[in-house]
Enzyme design. Structure first.
Site, PDB file in Angstrom:
ATOM      1  CG  LEU A 102      -7.905  14.181 -16.971  1.00 52.74           C
ATOM      2  CD1 LEU A 102      -9.575  14.321 -17.872  1.00 52.74           C
ATOM      3  CD2 LEU A 102      -7.798  13.185 -16.748  1.00 52.74           C
ATOM      4  CG  ASP A 103      -0.937  15.149 -18.801  1.00 49.53           C
ATOM      5  OD1 ASP A 103      -0.827  15.960 -17.885  1.00 49.53           O
ATOM      6  OD2 ASP A 103      -0.310  14.119 -18.983  1.00 49.53           O
ATOM      7  CE  LYS A 104      -3.241  21.918 -26.156  1.00 47.13           C
ATOM      8  NZ  LYS A 104      -2.118  23.415 -26.369  1.00 47.13           N
ATOM      9  CB  SER A 106      -5.652  13.225 -21.485  1.00 46.88           C
ATOM     10  OG  SER A 106      -4.256  12.669 -20.756  1.00 46.88           O
TER      11      SER A 106
END
Length: 250
Positions: A102-104, A106
């Site tokens: 997951l992106d930072k 998100s």
């Protein structure tokens, strides 16, 4: 029982590398059957092994955790510039790694495990494993937006069209989306092609595992029922695949 060198055994259990195992042994932080371990000693599955006072579970026993990744935590293991690495957030006796990022910026559900085969199976795009997200965008969601997102969006940057997916409008700026592929930053790229900007993303489900019940930063072991469904979904009907896993009492 077949025996092998202690450092190799610890590495195969996902505790650390062989070199790190040798260091732990030399520092007296490894105990085998009540006595301090020595470099080069041989062990087997029947031996009781402690590392830093915590029991080591057999290398054939699989651990799967559900973790609520908060915004700001980075999915990396060795980035010295990351303030909050996911591996620093999980304090568990068995070394685990993540199945899907997951992106930072998100948040939401991540599965972590010491089973490399399970990670590969979850990540395999051809298997159509579902991942469900709640997404907030910067402007009102139109019927056209829903229709085109569901039908698949051509991503200019990657020269690929996304697979058809399921979307449910939840509010003026919020929708749920179920994806079955793992294109990098897929939701953000899809929304961008439609002229929208993603404000927030939360993953609430991976296959049969739900985020519900966890607060940001918390994790739990999957229940026996969840594990059985997960392994059956990934390996059902495939001969020769062990589905042994470790379940700890709450």
């Amino acid at each position: 029982m077949d025996k092998e060198r202690l450092n190799k055994y610890l590495a195969s259990c996902g505790i650390c590398s062989r070199r790190e195992a040798d260091r732990l042994i030399e520092e007296g932080r490894v105990v085998v059957n009540g006595e301090k371990a020595v470099t080069g000693m041989q062990v087997c599955e029947e031996d009781q092994i402690l590392v830093n006072g915590r029991p080591v579970h057999g290398k054939n026993k699989k651990v799967v955790l559900a973790y609520y990744k908060p915004v700001g935590v980075v999915c990396t293991e060795k980035d010295r510039f990351a303030d909050k690495k996911i591996t620093d957030m999980i304090k568990f006796p068995v070394r685990v790694t993540y199945a899907g990022r997951l992106d930072k910026d998100s948040e939401g559900l991540m599965l972590l495990t010491n089973d490399g085969a399970l990670i590969d199976a979850i990540m395999r795009g051809s298997a159509d494993h579902e991942k469900e997200y709640v997404v907030k965008v910067n402007k009102e969601i139109s019927d056209e937006f829903i229709h085109k997102m569901e039908s698949g969006v051509y991503l200019t940057e990657l020269d690929v069209k996304t697979k058809p997916c399921r979307i449910e409008k939840m509010g003026k700026y919020t929708f749920k989306i179920i994806l079955t592929q793992g294109v990098n930053r897929q939701i953000k790229r899809m929304a961008k092609e439609m002229g929208y900007h993603v404000v927030a993303i939360k993953r609430i489900r991976v296959m049969n595992v739900l985020l519900s019940g966890l607060a940001p930063g918390q994790y739990r072991q999957l229940s026996e029922g969840e594990l059985q469904v997960l392994y059956n979904s990934c390996f059902g009907g495939k001969s020769g695949k062990s589905t042994k896993y470790c379940v700890r009492p709450k």
